[in-house]
Enzyme design. Structure first.
Site, PDB file in Angstrom:
ATOM      1  N   GLU A 145       6.703   3.074 -11.376  1.00  0.00           N
ATOM      2  CA  GLU A 145       5.450   3.817 -11.544  1.00  0.00           C
ATOM      3  C   GLU A 145       5.602   5.322 -11.312  1.00  0.00           C
ATOM      4  OE1 GLU A 145       1.765   1.850 -10.257  1.00  0.00           O
ATOM      5  OE2 GLU A 145       3.015   0.312  -9.326  1.00  0.00           O
ATOM      6  N   SER A 237      -5.800  -4.205   2.352  1.00  0.00           N
ATOM      7  CA  SER A 237      -5.254  -5.282   1.518  1.00  0.00           C
ATOM      8  C   SER A 237      -3.735  -5.355   1.635  1.00  0.00           C
ATOM      9  CB  SER A 237      -5.661  -5.085   0.054  1.00  0.00           C
ATOM     10  OG  SER A 237      -5.245  -3.813  -0.411  1.00  0.00           O
ATOM     11  N   PHE A 238      -3.089  -4.258   2.052  1.00  0.00           N
ATOM     12  CA  PHE A 238      -1.653  -4.284   2.342  1.00  0.00           C
ATOM     13  C   PHE A 238      -1.393  -3.338   3.514  1.00  0.00           C
ATOM     14  CE2 PHE A 238      -2.273  -1.059  -0.920  1.00  0.00           C
ATOM     15  CZ  PHE A 238      -1.484   0.013  -0.520  1.00  0.00           C
ATOM     16  N   HIS A 240       0.616  -0.970   4.658  1.00  0.00           N
ATOM     17  CA  HIS A 240       1.294   0.323   4.637  1.00  0.00           C
ATOM     18  C   HIS A 240       0.166   1.323   4.460  1.00  0.00           C
ATOM     19  CE1 HIS A 240       4.597   3.213   3.677  1.00  0.00           C
ATOM     20  NE2 HIS A 240       3.572   3.835   3.088  1.00  0.00           N
ATOM     21  N   PHE A 241       0.065   2.289   5.360  1.00  0.00           N
ATOM     22  CA  PHE A 241      -1.142   3.113   5.409  1.00  0.00           C
ATOM     23  C   PHE A 241      -1.383   3.849   4.100  1.00  0.00           C
ATOM     24  CE2 PHE A 241      -3.612   6.922   6.626  1.00  0.00           C
ATOM     25  CZ  PHE A 241      -4.734   6.263   7.112  1.00  0.00           C
ATOM     26  N   HIS A 242      -2.622   3.777   3.639  1.00  0.00           N
ATOM     27  CA  HIS A 242      -3.029   4.425   2.398  1.00  0.00           C
ATOM     28  C   HIS A 242      -4.499   4.809   2.492  1.00  0.00           C
ATOM     29  CE1 HIS A 242      -3.796   0.103   2.013  1.00  0.00           C
ATOM     30  NE2 HIS A 242      -4.767   0.398   1.159  1.00  0.00           N
ATOM     31  N   HIS A 244      -8.090   5.815   0.169  1.00  0.00           N
ATOM     32  CA  HIS A 244      -8.771   5.659  -1.110  1.00  0.00           C
ATOM     33  C   HIS A 244      -9.554   6.925  -1.459  1.00  0.00           C
ATOM     34  CE1 HIS A 244      -8.347   1.135  -1.012  1.00  0.00           C
ATOM     35  NE2 HIS A 244      -8.134   1.454   0.252  1.00  0.00           N
TER      36      HIS A 244
END
Length: 314
Positions: A145, A237-238, A240-242, A244
């Site tokens: 990606e 939902s997963f 690993h820090f993210h 939105h």
């Protein structure tokens, strides 16, 4: 499934969830009778000018459903136009049991998670049951990606990029329309699982995401910071820090109060108390089929509810 991404040989096993409000359905099936399950998620795109014009023309087949005075209701089948997509499809194949549970419709419960509950129940469960993060690492290592990355702090040659940097790329749920803008900032630092791990040591990273992420979005799409909803999910939902980024007038799934935490509020809380998110009680919802739910039931934190008796309506 072959390289042409064909659904030839697909068999439907069951409907996992059918959300009539979101116009979304998730199903489980398989290909060519195989044992590996597939999860297919179908969702209708929002209308835009092009799709309206494709419907409101002489080529559309209309079936009158109702007529009363000035009011008419039709079922309509517009002509095929390969440049206009009315539906979005996501495929997970092969899908794990965790993927299937994620999309299954089931009762949900509100958890009031204290520091003690997190350390003794939630965290051990996360460490032993989380989905693979390989797809995240593939993005961070530019193995996958790469062409979708909209912004990368590495482009600015900033110091401590491994600690304070991130990449910004479209969320799978984004249709590509700016009115439905949805991007994710994925941090490069690999030891931050969730909101619970954030401390004062991460303030520079969080401020980078807020300031540089919003600046990149304005440069790319012309959307002002004041028109962005910037938030973190807990539980995510997963793990690993993210973060939105969504357009404020767009209302995607997961912006409800028991799920989303605004990034500006997170920064403010940590500035007031560096270990705020280690000490705070955090609320979130959990599905009945989630193995973590059983852990809470066994510890007496939650109690399985009886099905609602609709005959008791007033």
């Amino acid at each position: 499934m072959d390289q042409q991404h064909s659904f030839d040989g697909f068999s439907l096993r069951r409907i996992l969830t059918n959300d009539t409000e979101r116009k979304m359905i998730a199903v489980e099936g398989n290909f060519n009778g195989g044992i590996e399950p597939a999860v297919v998620v179908l969702e209708k795109y929002a209308f835009d000018e092009a799709s309206v014009l494709n419907v409101c023309n002489s080529g559309t087949k209309l079936k009158l459903n109702m007529e009363n005075d000035v009011y008419k209701s039709f079922s309509c089948v517009p002509p095929f136009n390969e440049n206009i997509a009315f539906n979005k499809m996501d495929l997970i194949y092969p899908a794990s049991e965790k993927h299937i549970l994620k999309f299954s419709s089931q009762p949900i419960y509100l958890v009031q998670e204290t520091e003690d509950i997190y350390q003794n129940i939630t965290l051990p469960h996360i460490l032993s049951n989380s989905l693979s993060l390989q797809w995240v690492y593939n993005c961070l290592e530019y193995k996958s990606e790469k062409e979708k990355i909209k912004y990368d702090t590495a482009s600015e040659n900033q110091k401590n990029d491994d600690n304070d940097g991130f990449i910004l790329l479209p969320d799978l749920k984004w249709s590509g329309k700016i009115s439905e803008l949805y991007l994710l900032a994925i941090v490069k630092k690999r030891n931050i699982k969730s909101l619970r791990d954030l401390t004062a040591d991460h303030l520079q990273l969080l401020k980078n995401i807020l300031n540089k992420g919003s600046a990149a979005i304005f440069k790319l799409y012309g959307v002002e910071l004041s028109q962005l909803r910037i938030y973190v999910h807990y539980q995510p939902s997963f793990y690993h820090f993210h973060v939105h980024f969504t357009y404020l007038m767009h209302k995607p799934v997961g912006i409800n109060v028991e799920k989303a935490h605004l990034l500006t509020t997170i920064i403010n809380n940590i500035e007031m108390q560096g270990n705020y998110y280690q000490k705070a009680m955090l609320n979130y919802t959990i599905k009945e089929s989630d193995p973590l739910f059983n852990c809470f039931v066994e510890r007496g934190i939650l109690r399985k509810a009886k099905p609602l008796d609709e005959t008791n309506n007033l």
